[in-house]
Design a protein around this motif. Sequence first.
Motif, PDB file in Angstrom:
ATOM      1  N   TYR A  73     -24.621  27.395 -12.516  1.00 27.63           N
ATOM      2  CA  TYR A  73     -23.486  26.614 -12.041  1.00 27.63           C
ATOM      3  C   TYR A  73     -23.379  25.299 -12.812  1.00 27.63           C
ATOM      4  CZ  TYR A  73     -20.554  23.730  -9.047  1.00 27.63           C
ATOM      5  OH  TYR A  73     -19.571  22.895  -8.589  1.00 27.63           O
TER       6      TYR A  73
ATOM      7  N   SER B 182     -13.751  27.240  -8.951  1.00 24.60           N
ATOM      8  CA  SER B 182     -13.415  28.523  -8.312  1.00 24.60           C
ATOM      9  C   SER B 182     -13.780  29.703  -9.214  1.00 24.60           C
ATOM     10  CB  SER B 182     -11.943  28.577  -7.923  1.00 24.60           C
ATOM     11  OG  SER B 182     -11.125  28.394  -9.062  1.00 24.60           O
ATOM     12  N   TYR B 183     -13.591  29.561 -10.520  1.00 20.82           N
ATOM     13  CA  TYR B 183     -13.973  30.620 -11.463  1.00 20.82           C
ATOM     14  C   TYR B 183     -15.491  30.794 -11.482  1.00 20.82           C
ATOM     15  CZ  TYR B 183     -14.953  33.050 -15.804  1.00 20.82           C
ATOM     16  OH  TYR B 183     -15.443  33.947 -16.722  1.00 20.82           O
TER      17      TYR B 183
ATOM     18  N   VAL C 189     -17.681  30.025  -9.188  1.00 20.36           N
ATOM     19  CA  VAL C 189     -18.139  30.587  -7.915  1.00 20.36           C
ATOM     20  C   VAL C 189     -17.895  32.091  -7.871  1.00 20.36           C
ATOM     21  CG1 VAL C 189     -17.684  30.608  -5.426  1.00 20.36           C
ATOM     22  CG2 VAL C 189     -17.962  28.438  -6.632  1.00 20.36           C
ATOM     23  N   THR C 190     -16.747  32.529  -8.323  1.00 22.18           N
ATOM     24  CA  THR C 190     -16.432  33.959  -8.330  1.00 22.18           C
ATOM     25  C   THR C 190     -17.402  34.730  -9.217  1.00 22.18           C
ATOM     26  OG1 THR C 190     -14.097  33.499  -7.925  1.00 22.18           O
ATOM     27  CG2 THR C 190     -14.637  35.661  -8.844  1.00 22.18           C
ATOM     28  N   VAL C 191     -17.649  34.230 -10.407  1.00 17.75           N
ATOM     29  CA  VAL C 191     -18.553  34.897 -11.350  1.00 17.75           C
ATOM     30  C   VAL C 191     -19.985  34.923 -10.807  1.00 17.75           C
ATOM     31  CG1 VAL C 191     -19.586  34.721 -13.652  1.00 17.75           C
ATOM     32  CG2 VAL C 191     -17.128  34.410 -13.367  1.00 17.75           C
TER      33      VAL C 191
ATOM     34  N   ALA D 137     -21.006  34.661  -7.672  1.00 13.55           N
ATOM     35  CA  ALA D 137     -21.095  35.503  -6.476  1.00 13.55           C
ATOM     36  C   ALA D 137     -21.286  36.963  -6.877  1.00 13.55           C
ATOM     37  CB  ALA D 137     -19.842  35.347  -5.624  1.00 13.55           C
ATOM     38  N   GLU D 138     -20.551  37.385  -7.873  1.00 11.84           N
ATOM     39  CA  GLU D 138     -20.684  38.769  -8.343  1.00 11.84           C
ATOM     40  C   GLU D 138     -22.027  38.979  -9.034  1.00 11.84           C
ATOM     41  OE1 GLU D 138     -18.513  41.704 -11.508  1.00 11.84           O
ATOM     42  OE2 GLU D 138     -17.251  40.369 -10.310  1.00 11.84           O
TER      43      GLU D 138
ATOM     44  N   SER E  67     -21.981  36.222  -1.315  1.00 12.82           N
ATOM     45  CA  SER E  67     -20.573  35.901  -1.078  1.00 12.82           C
ATOM     46  C   SER E  67     -20.214  34.574  -1.750  1.00 12.82           C
ATOM     47  CB  SER E  67     -20.298  35.805   0.422  1.00 12.82           C
ATOM     48  OG  SER E  67     -20.896  34.651   0.967  1.00 12.82           O
ATOM     49  N   GLU E  68     -18.936  34.379  -1.975  1.00 11.22           N
ATOM     50  CA  GLU E  68     -18.482  33.121  -2.560  1.00 11.22           C
ATOM     51  C   GLU E  68     -18.833  31.953  -1.645  1.00 11.22           C
ATOM     52  OE1 GLU E  68     -14.411  33.242  -3.853  1.00 11.22           O
ATOM     53  OE2 GLU E  68     -14.742  35.067  -5.019  1.00 11.22           O
TER      54      GLU E  68
ATOM     55  N   TYR F 108     -20.988  28.443  -2.607  1.00  7.51           N
ATOM     56  CA  TYR F 108     -20.610  27.065  -2.293  1.00  7.51           C
ATOM     57  C   TYR F 108     -21.721  26.380  -1.493  1.00  7.51           C
ATOM     58  CZ  TYR F 108     -15.737  27.556  -3.818  1.00  7.51           C
ATOM     59  OH  TYR F 108     -14.603  27.733  -4.563  1.00  7.51           O
TER      60      TYR F 108
END
Length: 68
Positions: free
Chosen positions: A24, A35-36, A38-40, A42-43, A48-49, A53
């Motif tokens: 991060y 937001s990008y 966090v999405t990457v 999380a996967e 989870s997103e 956070y």
Amino acid sequence: MIEQLEKAGVRPSDHKYVGLFEDYQRARKRGEKVSYIVTVLAEHYSVSERNVYDIVKRLGSDCKSVSL
């Protein structure tokens, strides 16, 4: 010992997320949007997103001052 760490704000399971937090920080330094990132993450880390956070907030804050 674990009790004192918890009082300092450290959760026993936090060691699993040090890599996530470092990823991060590197992405933020490159200027990527939160937001990008966090999405990457999380996967990639299978969480989870919302958890990403929470982890970033927790690991990014200073531990409380507690005498060990």
